[in-house]
Motif scaffolding. Structure first.
Motif, PDB file in Angstrom:
ATOM      1  N   ASN A   1       0.829  -1.206   0.000  1.00  0.00           N
ATOM      2  CA  ASN A   1       0.000   0.000   0.000  1.00  0.00           C
ATOM      3  C   ASN A   1       0.866   1.261   0.000  1.00  0.00           C
ATOM      4  O   ASN A   1       0.563   2.251  -0.684  1.00  0.00           O
ATOM      5  CB  ASN A   1      -0.925  -0.006   1.211  1.00  0.00           C
ATOM      6  N   GLU A   2       1.956   1.222   0.792  1.00  0.00           N
ATOM      7  CA  GLU A   2       2.823   2.404   0.839  1.00  0.00           C
ATOM      8  C   GLU A   2       3.480   2.647  -0.505  1.00  0.00           C
ATOM      9  O   GLU A   2       3.588   3.789  -0.969  1.00  0.00           O
ATOM     10  CB  GLU A   2       3.885   2.205   1.931  1.00  0.00           C
ATOM     11  N   ALA A   3       3.974   1.581  -1.151  1.00  0.00           N
ATOM     12  CA  ALA A   3       4.619   1.754  -2.453  1.00  0.00           C
ATOM     13  C   ALA A   3       3.628   2.234  -3.504  1.00  0.00           C
ATOM     14  O   ALA A   3       3.951   3.094  -4.340  1.00  0.00           O
ATOM     15  CB  ALA A   3       5.257   0.434  -2.883  1.00  0.00           C
ATOM     16  N   ARG A   4       2.436   1.679  -3.493  1.00  0.00           N
ATOM     17  CA  ARG A   4       1.429   2.114  -4.463  1.00  0.00           C
ATOM     18  C   ARG A   4       1.058   3.576  -4.241  1.00  0.00           C
ATOM     19  O   ARG A   4       0.860   4.342  -5.185  1.00  0.00           O
ATOM     20  CB  ARG A   4       0.199   1.217  -4.333  1.00  0.00           C
ATOM     21  N   LYS A   5       0.979   3.957  -2.954  1.00  0.00           N
ATOM     22  CA  LYS A   5       0.631   5.342  -2.627  1.00  0.00           C
ATOM     23  C   LYS A   5       1.702   6.316  -3.096  1.00  0.00           C
ATOM     24  O   LYS A   5       1.403   7.434  -3.522  1.00  0.00           O
ATOM     25  CB  LYS A   5       0.435   5.447  -1.114  1.00  0.00           C
ATOM     26  N   ALA A   6       2.985   5.856  -3.050  1.00  0.00           N
ATOM     27  CA  ALA A   6       4.091   6.717  -3.478  1.00  0.00           C
ATOM     28  C   ALA A   6       4.312   6.670  -4.982  1.00  0.00           C
ATOM     29  O   ALA A   6       5.202   7.356  -5.498  1.00  0.00           O
ATOM     30  CB  ALA A   6       5.371   6.311  -2.749  1.00  0.00           C
ATOM     31  N   GLY A   7       3.567   5.826  -5.716  1.00  0.00           N
ATOM     32  CA  GLY A   7       3.723   5.737  -7.161  1.00  0.00           C
ATOM     33  C   GLY A   7       4.787   4.763  -7.598  1.00  0.00           C
ATOM     34  O   GLY A   7       5.139   4.729  -8.783  1.00  0.00           O
ATOM     35  N   ASN A   8       5.324   3.961  -6.670  1.00  0.00           N
ATOM     36  CA  ASN A   8       6.331   2.955  -7.027  1.00  0.00           C
ATOM     37  C   ASN A   8       5.623   1.645  -7.349  1.00  0.00           C
ATOM     38  O   ASN A   8       5.562   0.720  -6.536  1.00  0.00           O
ATOM     39  CB  ASN A   8       7.326   2.772  -5.873  1.00  0.00           C
ATOM     40  N   MET A   9       5.080   1.549  -8.556  1.00  0.00           N
ATOM     41  CA  MET A   9       4.263   0.400  -8.924  1.00  0.00           C
ATOM     42  C   MET A   9       5.112  -0.862  -9.120  1.00  0.00           C
ATOM     43  O   MET A   9       4.679  -1.970  -8.819  1.00  0.00           O
ATOM     44  CB  MET A   9       3.467   0.691 -10.195  1.00  0.00           C
ATOM     45  N   ALA A  10       6.325  -0.719  -9.641  1.00  0.00           N
ATOM     46  CA  ALA A  10       7.194  -1.895  -9.804  1.00  0.00           C
ATOM     47  C   ALA A  10       7.543  -2.482  -8.441  1.00  0.00           C
ATOM     48  O   ALA A  10       7.577  -3.702  -8.252  1.00  0.00           O
ATOM     49  CB  ALA A  10       8.458  -1.510 -10.567  1.00  0.00           C
ATOM     50  N   MET A  11       7.801  -1.609  -7.479  1.00  0.00           N
ATOM     51  CA  MET A  11       8.110  -2.047  -6.120  1.00  0.00           C
ATOM     52  C   MET A  11       6.893  -2.719  -5.492  1.00  0.00           C
ATOM     53  O   MET A  11       6.991  -3.780  -4.847  1.00  0.00           O
ATOM     54  CB  MET A  11       8.555  -0.843  -5.291  1.00  0.00           C
ATOM     55  N   ALA A  12       5.725  -2.128  -5.701  1.00  0.00           N
ATOM     56  CA  ALA A  12       4.487  -2.700  -5.159  1.00  0.00           C
ATOM     57  C   ALA A  12       4.205  -4.062  -5.776  1.00  0.00           C
ATOM     58  O   ALA A  12       3.696  -4.970  -5.099  1.00  0.00           O
ATOM     59  CB  ALA A  12       3.316  -1.745  -5.397  1.00  0.00           C
ATOM     60  N   ALA A  13       4.520  -4.220  -7.067  1.00  0.00           N
ATOM     61  CA  ALA A  13       4.286  -5.514  -7.716  1.00  0.00           C
ATOM     62  C   ALA A  13       5.156  -6.601  -7.091  1.00  0.00           C
ATOM     63  O   ALA A  13       4.727  -7.754  -6.946  1.00  0.00           O
ATOM     64  CB  ALA A  13       4.568  -5.403  -9.212  1.00  0.00           C
ATOM     65  N   GLY A  14       6.396  -6.263  -6.715  1.00  0.00           N
ATOM     66  CA  GLY A  14       7.244  -7.243  -6.052  1.00  0.00           C
ATOM     67  C   GLY A  14       6.646  -7.713  -4.733  1.00  0.00           C
ATOM     68  O   GLY A  14       6.667  -8.905  -4.412  1.00  0.00           O
TER      69      GLY A  14
END
Length: 1269
Positions: free
Chosen positions: A1149-1162
């Motif tokens: 959720n934090e990564a998606r909120k910050a716009g780091n979608m590649a990180m969120a996918a991991g």
């Protein structure tokens, strides 16, 4: 030839009898008007049909429909459904007694013969009479359809037998189109019409030859022959051709009326019975009597044969009898994978490995031509056989060689020509060149050589019925009371076993076990006939053979069953017809059918292999079968309960109520609680409460009392556990409920004297309220109570005296024995989980349900604490399922599933020697004891118990228990590098106090308390000396690994679930420190302690990282890169899967909120690997979908590398150590390690206090914590 009686019943005179062609049913029509349906295999009556008025003479079953037809002296024909046991309808038309009734084998017809001199054919579908056959001028005694052709044979008291042609009726009934005028004229001219103008059935032959009335006539099943029986005491044989019929011969021998006669369905024999009380068997070729079976007082009236089986039934004055005329059990012998058996009077060989089957030897001239050989004995050394045939009491055998192995003879040799013949009741091989024969009449046993010459003759030690092979130079003697093992050389009985008369003996392949087969019992024993186990059956046992695993498979009339060596048995397969087992290989049973044809029957051996593995204690095999098979059912559950394995039955049961019963029985509270939550019934909680109380799990007891709203017991539970906080809430609940008695009890438990006075005053007990206020020292309250009661202080003079009496005392709640008992479950005797209990939860994640169906319909976890809040006292549900952006929601608590780290992470094995050399390893910290043996008469004091503890153990906890805190600290410094012992002080004192008990001294003598040292390895052997016990004694410890995992660890998990990380951190550190001074009783428990230390390290590291992230969010909200780095590192803490899911969801959720979608996918991919709930899985899939559209990161996070292979996190800086520090760090130096927990640090933290444990020094030396001996 002999009559083998299979079933016999007693009843009124039987006039008609019929076999069902497929079911084991026999219908008997009685002279008293009743119809009986019997199961002739079990010998039980199936039903009685009683609607006829007067005797019932005819009875028959339909070959495919559940129909039964009967005809009687009431002139009626009734059609019944034998399944519903009701009469479907009645056919009326005959004008006199109905003698016989039969169904047609193809057409929907019923044939009836009557004393009205007619034969009628009925259509049972249209329920009409379709033909009347007239021609007889006296009673028609019987009429039957031909089994294949369109003919009817009838017998009449007019001394004739008539054969009728009904082809016209069949053509008429099967014509698909109406006939033309020419066809109708041709048909009308083709035959002469009878009295009723009927041309559909015409007389073809009239057979005259009987001198008196004919009672019976029947066709041969395949040949153009007819047999008839009459009152002239003769049985006549007739032959038919296309144009005429004539008498062949007459069988004379009956000396009274012959009631019936029929052809044997398999042999060239005729069977007849009559009023001379005999059943006679005739040779069709020689027309001579073969056998006569006589009854004393019963005249026979009817006879029938089974349409498919070798069974006959006869009705007489007092019932019926079902019998055979010869045995159907094929003589056979198995050697390795080759079966030798007899079929059609030929010895045949079947090789199971190749499937080759061919004849080897003819035995047609051995014994009676109608009697099959009784037994076959094979000698592999000489490749010869002994074939024995018995006719009545006379026996004959042939000893003959077989063709050499692999040869297929073109012309079969006769056994009497190539071998030796002798007379004996039985003959068997007992050695490679010896055979034994039994003369049953003379009761002697003869030993013969291969030339059939007698070498030794011995008298039977007792009356012997049969002999069997008992091992080399030994015999098994079957007597009327059992079986004896007879030694031929010593000529004496070695041992014997009691059993019913044994008919057959089956040895296991290794000759270690033997099965003794009787008519209804099997006795399993070893080769010495010791430890017998008996199996009883209600129906006949036919054969048996041994499985390669040592299980006996046996066949009955309708089942293949198994028997374990301990006597347990069960059903493997249901049979249509009996078979005779010869071999078991894997899932295939080889057998011979009744016609001696080889067959293979597929079976499922799972059940008996499971039970055998259970009996033999092969637990791994049991679990393999459980996981790889669909072994279910009430029978297997009942068996496991009976054998004392309810914990295994839990693996099978599907019904939740049964599962709960089993869990209670085996004491598995985890399954019981989970199942109780799924069921939710009050009765279930009421049963779970006392079961949990017996095991000291008062937290489950608390939940049960809350679920059942048992307020009184709940208050008392809080009292004895010392939970004053919840007891106060119970007082509030009682007040809201308006229950005065409950309020008083809670006030009494709390020691609240003022509240007691108020409650007593409210309910009108002023005197007691006044005393309570006085005792509490509340003078104002006492005066107020007196005023409210309308009585002055003087009016309560007697009460005042009682209140101020010196003998009275204040009521105080008892002191809690253990102040921490409210927080932790009560300690119990150390128990180890069984192999199956561990297997039950082996694959269950922490927080998951053990049984998936228990999770269906659950409403959420019951909040024990929240239940006490509010006014309705209903079950409270836990927090939301969604994870907040700054934390995570509730997760169900559960039992620890597995350790989170591996011992190999410590990397201590290679440097053990160097460490030992550097810091002294486990060098003794206490000087050894001097010689304990004192001189006789010496008064020198011996060593104390505590001193022996010091010298017997290198474990710091044992030294603390002995009171030697200095040596304990020295050991901890050497083993775990601990430098600060202040936090360990309470744990030291707990070890010391827990290893001692104190008995108070006598008060009058003012003696000191007696100190008793408690041992954890107290010897149970009375003969062991006190000095020997003392030399190896070790102190007991109240704290065990089980008490930690069941109490504090579960509380810590609950704090994680409820997102109370600041409270969870000190609790995990307290657990870590308590583990330092915890002792395991076994190596497995010791390893579990070390694993739990690693688990606590991972939780403390993860909590510290998450708390740092939250602090950073509050102080530096713009530092998003570090914020994301800490969230990502938190996901790599080695926590339980349920908690890792929470960390991954928060990071995603934090990564998606910050716009780091590649990180969120991991994070989403790692989350899916843990198998989350469907709802969470859907969210993760949506994140992956979004990342595929825009696979980029808005905020770079340089401190986090998702492709790092090791993910070693510095416990001091909370930063990723690149590559785990293997091969050195980029700036120089090496990774430092905490010797106690194994936490890793960057070089700048060397020499500092460990941030995880708080007691050890980073980079210090340690040989490894010792926690078991």
């Amino acid at each position: 030839m002999q009559m083998l009686t299979k079933f016999e019943s007693k009843s009124n005179r039987v006039k008609g009898i019929a076999f069902h062609p497929k079911l084991p049913l026999l219908a008997a029509s009685l002279h008293n008007g009743s119809i009986q349906l019997w199961n002739y295999q079990t010998g039980t009556i199936y039903d009685r049909l009683e609607e006829h008025d007067g005797p019932v003479r005819g009875i028959a079953f339909h070959h495919s429909q559940p129909l039964l037809v009967s005809g009687g002296d009431d002139y009626k024909i009734k059609v019944w459904n034998h399944k519903t046991r009701r009469c479907n309808y009645t056919l009326n038309g005959h004008l006199d007694y109905v003698r016989t009734v039969y169904f047609h084998h193809e057409q929907p017809w019923i044939l009836s013969a009557s004393d009205d001199q007619t034969i009628r054919i009925w259509n049972w579908q249209s329920r009409t009479c379709i033909a009347i056959l007239s021609g007889h001028n006296h009673y028609v005694m019987s009429a039957q359809f031909h089994p294949k052709e369109d003919l009817i044979v009838s017998a009449s008291m007019d001394q004739t037998v008539r054969v009728w042609d009904i082809s016209g009726l069949k053509k008429k009934s099967t014509s698909a189109q109406p006939m033309s005028i020419e066809e109708q004229i041709a048909r009308a001219n083709s035959g002469q019409a009878d009295l009723f103008g009927n041309t559909d059935a015409m007389v073809k032959y009239v057979l005259e030859g009987h001198d008196r009335g004919v009672n019976w006539a029947s066709f041969h099943p395949t040949l153009p022959l007819i047999v008839s029986a009459g009152d002239d005491r003769q049985v006549k044989l007739w032959r038919m051709s296309d144009t005429r019929a004539w008498e062949v011969d007459t069988c004379r021998g009956h000396f009274n009326n012959v009631s019936s006669a029929l052809f044997h369905p398999r042999h060239e024999l005729i069977v007849s019975d009559g009023e001379d009380k005999t059943i006679r068997v005739w040779d069709m070729g020689k027309r001579t009597a073969v056998a006569t079976f006589r009854r004393e007082n019963d005249r026979f009236w009817v006879l029938t044969a089974h349409p498919q089986l070798n069974l006959f039934a006869a009705g007489h004055d007092n019932g019926l009898i079902v019998f055979k005329l010869d045995r159907e059990r094929p003589a056979h012998s198995l050697h390795n994978d080759v079966l030798f058996y007899v079929r059609d009077k030929q010895v045949r060989q079947l090789d199971y490995s190749t499937g080759a089957d061919h004849a080897l030897l003819s035995v047609k001239k051995l014994g009676n031509q109608y009697v099959q050989p009784r037994s076959l004995s094979f000698n592999p050394a000489e490749r010869s056989v002994i074939v024995t045939s018995i006719n009545a009491e006379q026996g004959v055998y042939d000893l003959a060689p077989l063709p050499r192995e692999g040869a297929v003879p073109s012309d079969l040799a006769e056994s009497g020509s190539v071998g030796k013949r002798g007379t004996a009741s039985n003959a068997i091989f007992v050695a490679r060149n010896r055979l034994a024969t039994l003369d049953k009449t003379a009761q002697t046993i003869e030993i013969r050589d291969l030339n059939n010459n007698v070498t030794k003759t011995m008298p039977c030690p007792t009356v012997v019925n049969d002999i069997f092979f008992g091992g080399t130079a030994s015999l098994l003697l079957s007597t009327s009371t059992g079986v004896s093992l007879f030694d031929i050389q010593q000529q004496k009985v070695l041992t014997e076993v009691t059993s019913p008369t044994v008919k057959y003996v089956v040895w296991s392949p290794d000759a270690a076990h033997v099965a003794l087969l009787s008519k209804h019992t099997i006795t399993l024993t070893d080769k010495l006939l010791s430890k017998p186990a008996m199996i009883h059956e209600t129906i006949r046992i036919k054969s048996a053979c041994w499985d390669e695993a040592g299980v006996l498979l046996y066949s009955t009339l309708n089942h293949i069953k198994y028997a374990l060596p301990n006597g347990d048995s069960g059903i493997i397969k249901t049979l249509d017809q009996p078979v005779y087992l010869t071999r078991v290989k894997g899932k295939t049973v080889s057998c011979l059918d009744r016609s001696a044809k080889p067959r293979n029957v597929a079976i499922d051996p799972t059940e008996y292999r499971f039970k055998l593995a259970l009996v033999q204690g092969k637990h791994e095999e049991v679990m393999r079968i459980i996981k790889n098979s669909n072994l279910v059912g009430q029978a297997i559950i009942a068996y496991l309960q009976k054998k004392g394995y309810p914990e295994i039955a839990l693996h099978f049961v599907q019904d939740k109520s049964t599962r709960f019963d089993l869990a209670i029985e085996c004491g598995n509270l985890s399954v019981a609680l989970e199942t109780a939550e799924a069921i939710g019934a009050r009765e279930v909680w009421e049963r779970l409460a006392p079961a949990a109380l017996r095991q000291g799990n008062h937290k489950i007891v608390e939940r049960c009392y809350q679920k059942t709203k048992n307020f009184e017991r709940l208050s008392f539970l809080y009292l004895i556990t010392g939970n004053m906080e919840k007891l106060k809430k119970m007082a509030t609940i009682a007040e809201k409920r308006g229950d005065a008695m409950s309020r008083f009890h809670n006030a009494l438990y709390l020691g609240d004297e003022a509240a007691r006075g108020r409650i007593l005053s409210e309910v009108g007990l002023d005197a007691l309220a006044y005393v309570a206020a006085k005792k509490a020292g509340d003078e104002a309250g006492a005066s107020k109570i007196a005023a409210q009661a309308g009585v002055g202080e003087k009016g309560l003079q007697g009460v005042q005296e009682a209140a101020s009496s010196s003998s009275s005392s204040k009521l105080h709640p008892p002191t809690v024995v253990n102040a921490g008992s409210a927080q932790y479950n009560w300690p119990t005797t150390g128990t180890t989980e069984s192999y199956f209990d561990k297997a039950l939860v082996a694959d269950v994640e922490e927080g998951g349900t053990i049984f998936k169906d228990n999770a269906v319909g659950q409403q959420g976890e019951h909040d024990v604490d929240g239940w006490l809040e509010g006014d309705d006292f209903v079950d409270a549900e836990d927090a939301e399922d969604e994870v907040a952006l700054d934390g995570y929601g509730a997760a169900t608590s559960g039992t620890i599933a597995a350790a989170a780290a591996d011992e190999g992470a410590w990397d201590l094995e290679e440097d053990d020697a160097a460490l030992a050399e550097t810091i002294g390893g486990d060098a003794p910290v206490v000087a050894p004891l001097s010689d304990l043996t004192a001189l006789e008469g010496s008064l020198d004091p011996g060593s104390s118990e505590a001193e022996h503890w010091l010298r017997n153990s290198p474990i710091a906890a044992d030294h603390a228990a002995a009171g030697s805190f200095d040596t304990a600290m020295t050991l901890l410094a050497r083993q775990a590098g601990i430098v600060d012992f202040t936090p360990l002080k309470p744990h030291f004192l707990a070890c010391y106090q827990g290893a001692r008990a104190y008995l108070p001294g006598a008060g009058a003598a003012n003696l000191p308390a007696l100190e008793v040292h408690l041992r954890r390895n107290a010897s149970d052997e009375a003969e062991e000396s006190a000095s020997a016990q003392l030399a190896k004694s070790l102190p007991v410890h109240a704290r065990t690994i089980h008490s930690i995992t069941a109490g504090p660890l579960q509380e810590a998990y609950k704090l994680i679930n409820t997102n109370k990380l600041p409270e969870a951190e000190p609790l995990f550190r307290s657990i870590l420190l308590s583990l330092v001074l915890t002792v395991g009783t076994t190596a497995e428990e010791g390893q579990e302690i070390l694993d739990l230390i690693v688990l606590c390290r991972e939780y403390l590291l993860g909590i510290a990282i998450e708390l740092s992230r939250r602090s950073l969010v509050a102080s530096e909200p713009e530092n998003i890169a570090r914020h994301l780095e800490l969230a990502a590192l938190f996901t790599h803490a080695g926590m339980q899967p349920a908690h890792r899911q929470l960390a991954l969801r928060a990071a995603m959720n934090e990564a998606r909120k910050a716009g780091n979608m590649a990180m969120a996918a991991g994070f989403a991919r790692r989350l899916l690997e843990l198998g989350p709930s469907p709802k969470v899985e859907q969210v993760a899939q949506s994140v992956l979908t979004a990342a595929e559209r825009a696979p980029r990161d808005t905020v770079p996070v340089p401190g986090y590398d998702p492709h790092d292979r090791h993910f070693v996190i510095c416990a001091g800086s909370h930063r990723l150590i690149p590559g785990g520090g293997i091969g050195g760090l980029p700036g120089g130096g090496s990774v430092q390690e905490d010797p106690l927990t194994g936490a890793k640090y960057l070089p700048e933290f060397k020499g500092q206090r460990c941030r995880i444990s708080g007691v050890s020094e980073v980079g210090g030396q340690g040989s490894g914590l010792r926690c078991w001996i």
